[in-house]
Design an enzyme around this catalytic site. Structure first.
Site, mmCIF file in Angstrom:
data_model
loop_
_atom_site.group_PDB
_atom_site.id
_atom_site.type_symbol
_atom_site.label_atom_id
_atom_site.label_comp_id
_atom_site.label_asym_id
_atom_site.label_seq_id
_atom_site.Cartn_x
_atom_site.Cartn_y
_atom_site.Cartn_z
ATOM 1 N N ASN A 69 27.686 90.897 33.670
ATOM 2 C CA ASN A 69 27.185 89.562 33.319
ATOM 3 C C ASN A 69 27.444 88.680 34.533
ATOM 4 O O ASN A 69 28.576 88.285 34.774
ATOM 5 C CB ASN A 69 27.934 89.051 32.080
ATOM 6 C CG ASN A 69 27.601 87.597 31.772
ATOM 7 O OD1 ASN A 69 26.650 87.041 32.323
ATOM 8 N ND2 ASN A 69 28.381 86.978 30.897
ATOM 9 N N TRP A 70 26.372 88.438 35.278
ATOM 10 C CA TRP A 70 26.544 87.696 36.533
ATOM 11 C C TRP A 70 26.780 86.200 36.331
ATOM 12 O O TRP A 70 27.119 85.496 37.282
ATOM 13 C CB TRP A 70 25.324 87.902 37.434
ATOM 14 C CG TRP A 70 25.343 89.195 38.181
ATOM 15 C CD1 TRP A 70 26.323 90.150 38.180
ATOM 16 C CD2 TRP A 70 24.326 89.675 39.073
ATOM 17 N NE1 TRP A 70 25.975 91.178 39.020
ATOM 18 C CE2 TRP A 70 24.757 90.921 39.576
ATOM 19 C CE3 TRP A 70 23.083 89.180 39.502
ATOM 20 C CZ2 TRP A 70 23.996 91.669 40.478
ATOM 21 C CZ3 TRP A 70 22.322 89.920 40.386
ATOM 22 C CH2 TRP A 70 22.776 91.156 40.875
ATOM 23 N N LYS A 71 26.528 85.714 35.110
ATOM 24 C CA LYS A 71 26.683 84.270 34.848
ATOM 25 C C LYS A 71 25.861 83.482 35.874
ATOM 26 O O LYS A 71 24.793 83.946 36.264
ATOM 27 C CB LYS A 71 28.167 83.880 34.843
ATOM 28 C CG LYS A 71 28.965 84.782 33.904
ATOM 29 C CD LYS A 71 30.352 84.317 33.618
ATOM 30 C CE LYS A 71 31.011 85.326 32.688
ATOM 31 N NZ LYS A 71 32.303 84.875 32.196
ATOM 32 N N HIS A 84 26.926 84.442 23.936
ATOM 33 C CA HIS A 84 28.136 84.499 24.776
ATOM 34 C C HIS A 84 29.013 83.282 24.452
ATOM 35 O O HIS A 84 28.502 82.201 24.175
ATOM 36 C CB HIS A 84 27.743 84.513 26.259
ATOM 37 C CG HIS A 84 28.910 84.802 27.146
ATOM 38 N ND1 HIS A 84 29.804 83.826 27.514
ATOM 39 C CD2 HIS A 84 29.350 85.958 27.706
ATOM 40 C CE1 HIS A 84 30.751 84.382 28.274
ATOM 41 N NE2 HIS A 84 30.494 85.666 28.403
ATOM 42 N N GLU A 102 30.582 81.318 26.267
ATOM 43 C CA GLU A 102 30.329 80.143 27.115
ATOM 44 C C GLU A 102 29.133 79.355 26.580
ATOM 45 O O GLU A 102 29.085 78.131 26.678
ATOM 46 C CB GLU A 102 30.126 80.581 28.576
ATOM 47 C CG GLU A 102 31.464 80.968 29.195
ATOM 48 C CD GLU A 102 31.386 81.930 30.367
ATOM 49 O OE1 GLU A 102 30.296 82.152 30.926
ATOM 50 O OE2 GLU A 102 32.448 82.486 30.716
ATOM 51 N N GLU A 110 34.504 90.029 22.762
ATOM 52 C CA GLU A 110 35.060 89.304 23.903
ATOM 53 C C GLU A 110 36.059 88.248 23.429
ATOM 54 O O GLU A 110 35.658 87.151 23.030
ATOM 55 C CB GLU A 110 33.933 88.620 24.687
ATOM 56 C CG GLU A 110 32.954 89.594 25.311
ATOM 57 C CD GLU A 110 32.390 89.068 26.614
ATOM 58 O OE1 GLU A 110 32.427 89.798 27.598
ATOM 59 O OE2 GLU A 110 31.927 87.912 26.657
ATOM 60 N N GLY A 144 37.637 85.617 32.113
ATOM 61 C CA GLY A 144 37.833 84.909 33.377
ATOM 62 C C GLY A 144 39.267 84.449 33.605
ATOM 63 O O GLY A 144 39.551 83.676 34.517
ATOM 64 N N SER A 161 37.953 90.104 31.453
ATOM 65 C CA SER A 161 38.784 90.560 32.582
ATOM 66 C C SER A 161 38.826 92.081 32.740
ATOM 67 O O SER A 161 39.852 92.641 33.114
ATOM 68 C CB SER A 161 40.198 89.975 32.491
ATOM 69 O OG SER A 161 40.149 88.561 32.528
HETATM 70 P P1 PGA Z 1 35.092 88.341 32.908
HETATM 71 O O1 PGA Z 1 33.868 87.824 31.983
HETATM 72 O O2 PGA Z 1 34.904 89.818 33.073
HETATM 73 O O3 PGA Z 1 34.905 87.589 34.206
HETATM 74 O O4 PGA Z 1 36.349 87.996 32.201
HETATM 75 C C1 PGA Z 1 33.427 88.583 30.901
HETATM 76 C C2 PGA Z 1 32.293 87.863 30.199
HETATM 77 O O5 PGA Z 1 32.333 86.631 30.099
HETATM 78 O O6 PGA Z 1 31.338 88.503 29.714
#
Ligand code: PGA
Length: 251
Positions: A9-11, A94, A96, A166, A172, A212
Protein backbone atom coordinates in the site's frame (compact mmCIF):
# COMPACT_ATOMS: atom_id res chain seq x y z
CA UNK A 1 -4.99 -24.39 0.61
CA UNK A 2 -5.26 -20.61 0.40
CA UNK A 3 -2.84 -18.81 -1.92
CA UNK A 4 -0.84 -16.13 -0.05
CA UNK A 5 -1.42 -12.52 -1.06
CA UNK A 6 1.20 -9.85 -0.43
CA UNK A 7 -0.03 -6.34 -1.16
CA UNK A 8 1.95 -3.11 -0.97
CA UNK A 9 0.00 0.00 0.00
CA UNK A 10 1.99 2.93 -1.31
CA UNK A 11 -0.35 5.51 0.26
CA UNK A 12 0.52 9.04 -1.00
CA UNK A 13 4.04 8.18 -2.14
CA UNK A 14 5.81 7.99 -5.50
CA UNK A 15 5.86 10.21 -8.54
CA UNK A 16 5.45 8.67 -11.99
CA UNK A 17 9.19 8.27 -12.49
CA UNK A 18 9.59 6.60 -9.10
CA UNK A 19 6.70 4.23 -9.77
CA UNK A 20 8.15 3.21 -13.15
CA UNK A 21 11.56 2.60 -11.64
CA UNK A 22 9.93 0.30 -9.07
CA UNK A 23 7.92 -1.73 -11.56
CA UNK A 24 10.92 -2.31 -13.85
CA UNK A 25 12.95 -3.46 -10.84
CA UNK A 26 10.39 -5.98 -9.56
CA UNK A 27 8.93 -7.33 -12.80
CA UNK A 28 11.23 -10.25 -13.46
CA UNK A 29 11.98 -11.00 -9.84
CA UNK A 30 8.63 -12.03 -8.39
CA UNK A 31 7.59 -15.65 -7.79
CA UNK A 32 4.90 -17.14 -10.02
CA UNK A 33 1.37 -15.85 -9.60
CA UNK A 34 0.36 -19.52 -9.35
CA UNK A 35 2.06 -19.56 -5.95
CA UNK A 36 1.49 -16.07 -4.53
CA UNK A 37 -0.50 -12.98 -5.49
CA UNK A 38 1.82 -9.96 -5.57
CA UNK A 39 -0.08 -6.67 -5.63
CA UNK A 40 0.88 -3.00 -5.56
CA UNK A 41 -1.84 -0.55 -4.53
CA UNK A 42 -0.68 2.75 -5.96
CA UNK A 43 -1.95 6.34 -6.21
CA UNK A 44 -4.51 6.93 -8.98
CA UNK A 45 -2.01 9.03 -10.94
CA UNK A 46 0.24 6.07 -11.76
CA UNK A 47 -2.27 3.23 -12.10
CA UNK A 48 -2.38 3.25 -15.89
CA UNK A 49 1.40 3.40 -16.20
CA UNK A 50 1.78 0.46 -13.81
CA UNK A 51 -0.93 -1.69 -15.42
CA UNK A 52 0.68 -1.18 -18.83
CA UNK A 53 4.03 -2.35 -17.54
CA UNK A 54 3.04 -4.94 -14.93
CA UNK A 55 4.98 -8.16 -15.36
CA UNK A 56 3.08 -11.46 -15.59
CA UNK A 57 3.38 -12.04 -11.83
CA UNK A 58 2.34 -8.59 -10.61
CA UNK A 59 -1.13 -7.09 -10.25
CA UNK A 60 -2.08 -3.47 -9.61
CA UNK A 61 -4.65 -2.11 -7.18
CA UNK A 62 -6.15 1.25 -6.22
CA UNK A 63 -6.36 2.51 -2.63
CA UNK A 64 -9.95 3.76 -2.66
CA UNK A 65 -12.86 4.46 -5.01
CA UNK A 66 -16.38 5.87 -4.99
CA UNK A 67 -19.28 3.39 -5.03
CA UNK A 68 -21.15 5.15 -7.85
CA UNK A 69 -20.37 4.48 -11.49
CA UNK A 70 -20.33 8.18 -12.36
CA UNK A 71 -21.89 11.45 -11.23
CA UNK A 72 -21.27 14.87 -9.75
CA UNK A 73 -18.68 13.83 -7.14
CA UNK A 74 -15.79 16.24 -7.65
CA UNK A 75 -12.42 14.65 -7.02
CA UNK A 76 -13.69 11.07 -6.86
CA UNK A 77 -12.77 8.02 -8.99
CA UNK A 78 -15.35 5.36 -9.94
CA UNK A 79 -15.17 1.56 -10.16
CA UNK A 80 -15.91 1.81 -13.90
CA UNK A 81 -12.85 4.00 -14.36
CA UNK A 82 -10.63 1.57 -12.46
CA UNK A 83 -12.00 -1.39 -14.40
CA UNK A 84 -11.35 0.40 -17.70
CA UNK A 85 -7.68 0.88 -16.72
CA UNK A 86 -7.17 -2.84 -16.09
CA UNK A 87 -6.77 -2.48 -12.33
CA UNK A 88 -7.29 -5.79 -10.46
CA UNK A 89 -7.65 -4.85 -6.76
CA UNK A 90 -8.93 -1.99 -4.61
CA UNK A 91 -8.36 -1.30 -0.91
CA UNK A 92 -11.62 -0.45 0.87
CA UNK A 93 -12.00 1.11 4.31
CA UNK A 94 -8.35 1.63 5.21
CA UNK A 95 -8.19 3.08 8.74
CA UNK A 96 -6.59 6.27 7.37
CA UNK A 97 -9.69 6.77 5.24
CA UNK A 98 -12.05 5.88 8.07
CA UNK A 99 -10.29 8.14 10.58
CA UNK A 100 -9.16 11.07 8.43
CA UNK A 101 -11.79 11.15 5.68
CA UNK A 102 -14.86 10.04 7.64
CA UNK A 103 -15.40 6.85 5.66
CA UNK A 104 -18.36 4.95 7.12
CA UNK A 105 -19.26 1.26 7.18
CA UNK A 106 -22.25 2.11 5.00
CA UNK A 107 -19.96 3.55 2.32
CA UNK A 108 -17.61 0.56 2.65
CA UNK A 109 -20.47 -1.89 2.10
CA UNK A 110 -21.54 -0.10 -1.09
CA UNK A 111 -17.95 0.07 -2.29
CA UNK A 112 -17.44 -3.68 -1.77
CA UNK A 113 -20.56 -4.45 -3.81
CA UNK A 114 -19.50 -2.05 -6.58
CA UNK A 115 -15.98 -3.51 -6.68
CA UNK A 116 -17.27 -7.03 -7.36
CA UNK A 117 -19.67 -5.71 -9.99
CA UNK A 118 -16.67 -4.24 -11.84
CA UNK A 119 -14.31 -7.20 -11.55
CA UNK A 120 -12.10 -5.65 -8.88
CA UNK A 121 -11.04 -7.78 -5.91
CA UNK A 122 -11.53 -5.69 -2.78
CA UNK A 123 -9.12 -5.76 0.16
CA UNK A 124 -11.27 -4.69 3.10
CA UNK A 125 -9.38 -3.27 6.10
CA UNK A 126 -10.71 -3.78 9.62
CA UNK A 127 -9.04 -3.21 12.97
CA UNK A 128 -9.11 -1.51 16.33
CA UNK A 129 -7.49 1.49 18.00
CA UNK A 130 -5.18 0.96 20.99
CA UNK A 131 -7.98 1.89 23.39
CA UNK A 132 -10.22 -0.92 22.09
CA UNK A 133 -7.36 -3.44 22.26
CA UNK A 134 -6.70 -2.46 25.87
CA UNK A 135 -10.29 -2.32 27.12
CA UNK A 136 -11.20 -5.61 25.41
CA UNK A 137 -13.88 -4.17 23.11
CA UNK A 138 -11.90 -5.06 19.95
CA UNK A 139 -13.94 -8.22 19.29
CA UNK A 140 -17.25 -6.34 19.24
CA UNK A 141 -15.74 -3.62 17.09
CA UNK A 142 -14.28 -5.98 14.48
CA UNK A 143 -17.37 -8.22 14.38
CA UNK A 144 -19.49 -5.08 13.89
CA UNK A 145 -17.28 -3.87 11.02
CA UNK A 146 -17.56 -7.26 9.32
CA UNK A 147 -21.33 -7.50 9.70
CA UNK A 148 -21.95 -3.97 8.43
CA UNK A 149 -19.32 -3.88 5.66
CA UNK A 150 -20.20 -7.25 4.12
CA UNK A 151 -23.97 -6.93 4.37
CA UNK A 152 -24.60 -6.40 0.62
CA UNK A 153 -22.38 -9.30 -0.52
CA UNK A 154 -23.40 -12.83 -1.53
CA UNK A 155 -21.51 -15.81 -0.08
CA UNK A 156 -19.83 -16.30 -3.47
CA UNK A 157 -18.49 -12.76 -3.24
CA UNK A 158 -17.41 -13.09 0.40
CA UNK A 159 -15.22 -16.08 -0.40
CA UNK A 160 -13.34 -14.03 -3.02
CA UNK A 161 -12.94 -11.04 -0.71
CA UNK A 162 -9.60 -10.33 0.97
CA UNK A 163 -9.78 -8.98 4.53
CA UNK A 164 -6.81 -7.17 6.02
CA UNK A 165 -6.65 -7.12 9.81
CA UNK A 166 -4.83 -3.89 10.60
CA UNK A 167 -4.61 -2.89 14.26
CA UNK A 168 -4.45 0.91 14.02
CA UNK A 169 -1.91 1.05 16.84
CA UNK A 170 0.52 -0.92 14.66
CA UNK A 171 0.26 1.12 11.46
CA UNK A 172 3.31 3.21 10.67
CA UNK A 173 4.34 3.08 14.33
CA UNK A 174 6.99 0.38 14.14
CA UNK A 175 4.91 -1.60 16.70
CA UNK A 176 3.91 -4.86 15.06
CA UNK A 177 1.27 -6.98 16.72
CA UNK A 178 3.01 -10.14 17.94
CA UNK A 179 2.48 -13.09 15.58
CA UNK A 180 0.23 -14.59 18.29
CA UNK A 181 -2.02 -11.52 18.59
CA UNK A 182 -2.13 -11.17 14.80
CA UNK A 183 -3.01 -14.85 14.33
CA UNK A 184 -5.52 -14.85 17.15
CA UNK A 185 -7.34 -11.86 15.67
CA UNK A 186 -7.24 -13.22 12.10
CA UNK A 187 -8.65 -16.46 13.56
CA UNK A 188 -11.39 -14.44 15.28
CA UNK A 189 -12.24 -12.83 11.92
CA UNK A 190 -12.41 -16.29 10.29
CA UNK A 191 -14.78 -17.45 13.03
CA UNK A 192 -17.02 -14.42 12.40
CA UNK A 193 -17.10 -15.32 8.69
CA UNK A 194 -17.93 -18.92 9.57
CA UNK A 195 -20.81 -17.84 11.82
CA UNK A 196 -22.20 -15.55 9.11
CA UNK A 197 -21.44 -17.43 5.86
CA UNK A 198 -20.56 -21.01 6.83
CA UNK A 199 -17.48 -23.18 7.07
CA UNK A 200 -16.62 -23.46 3.39
CA UNK A 201 -16.56 -19.67 2.87
CA UNK A 202 -14.48 -19.24 6.05
CA UNK A 203 -11.96 -21.81 4.78
CA UNK A 204 -11.59 -20.01 1.44
CA UNK A 205 -11.49 -16.33 2.40
CA UNK A 206 -7.98 -14.88 2.62
CA UNK A 207 -7.09 -12.82 5.67
CA UNK A 208 -4.00 -10.62 5.73
CA UNK A 209 -2.23 -8.96 8.62
CA UNK A 210 -1.08 -5.35 8.21
CA UNK A 211 0.79 -2.92 10.46
CA UNK A 212 4.58 -2.43 10.45
CA UNK A 213 5.22 -5.61 8.47
CA UNK A 214 8.83 -5.65 7.29
CA UNK A 215 11.44 -8.03 5.93
CA UNK A 216 12.54 -8.95 9.45
CA UNK A 217 9.13 -10.01 10.78
CA UNK A 218 7.17 -11.31 7.79
CA UNK A 219 8.27 -14.93 8.10
CA UNK A 220 7.06 -15.23 11.70
CA UNK A 221 3.73 -13.68 10.76
CA UNK A 222 3.26 -15.86 7.67
CA UNK A 223 4.05 -18.99 9.69
CA UNK A 224 0.76 -18.52 11.58
CA UNK A 225 -2.14 -20.72 10.45
CA UNK A 226 -4.73 -17.95 10.08
CA UNK A 227 -2.55 -15.38 8.31
CA UNK A 228 -2.71 -15.69 4.53
CA UNK A 229 -0.73 -12.62 3.58
CA UNK A 230 0.22 -9.07 4.44
CA UNK A 231 -0.81 -5.53 3.59
CA UNK A 232 2.38 -3.51 3.77
CA UNK A 233 2.84 0.25 3.80
CA UNK A 234 6.31 1.69 4.41
CA UNK A 235 8.26 -1.48 3.70
CA UNK A 236 6.65 -1.92 0.26
CA UNK A 237 8.17 1.25 -1.17
CA UNK A 238 11.59 -0.22 -1.99
CA UNK A 239 11.61 -2.71 -4.87
CA UNK A 240 14.23 -4.90 -3.26
CA UNK A 241 12.28 -5.14 0.01
CA UNK A 242 9.01 -5.85 -1.77
CA UNK A 243 10.62 -8.78 -3.61
CA UNK A 244 12.03 -10.09 -0.31
CA UNK A 245 8.61 -9.76 1.37
CA UNK A 246 6.85 -11.68 -1.40
CA UNK A 247 9.45 -14.43 -1.42
CA UNK A 248 9.31 -14.72 2.39
CA UNK A 249 5.60 -15.46 2.19
CA UNK A 250 6.41 -18.76 0.47
CA UNK A 251 8.74 -20.10 3.15
P1 PGA B 1 2.68 0.15 7.55
O1 PGA B 1 1.22 0.44 6.91
O2 PGA B 1 3.15 -1.15 6.96
O3 PGA B 1 3.51 1.32 7.09
O4 PGA B 1 2.51 0.09 9.02
C1 PGA B 1 0.31 -0.60 6.73
C2 PGA B 1 -0.98 -0.05 6.14
O5 PGA B 1 -1.39 1.05 6.51
O6 PGA B 1 -1.63 -0.72 5.31
Amino acid sequence: MRKPIIAGNWKMFKTRDEALEFVYAVNNNLPSIDKVDSVICAPFTVLRDLVKRQGENLRIGAQNMHFNENGAFTGEISPVMLESLGVSYVIIGHSERRDMFNETDEACSKKLKAAFKHNLTPILCVGEHLQEREDGSWQDLIRGQIIRDLNLLSSDEVEKLVIAYEPIWAIGTGKTATPEIADDTCGFIRTCIKDLYGESVAEKIRIQYGGSVKTSNIEALMAQPNIDGALIGGASLKAEDFITLVKASLK
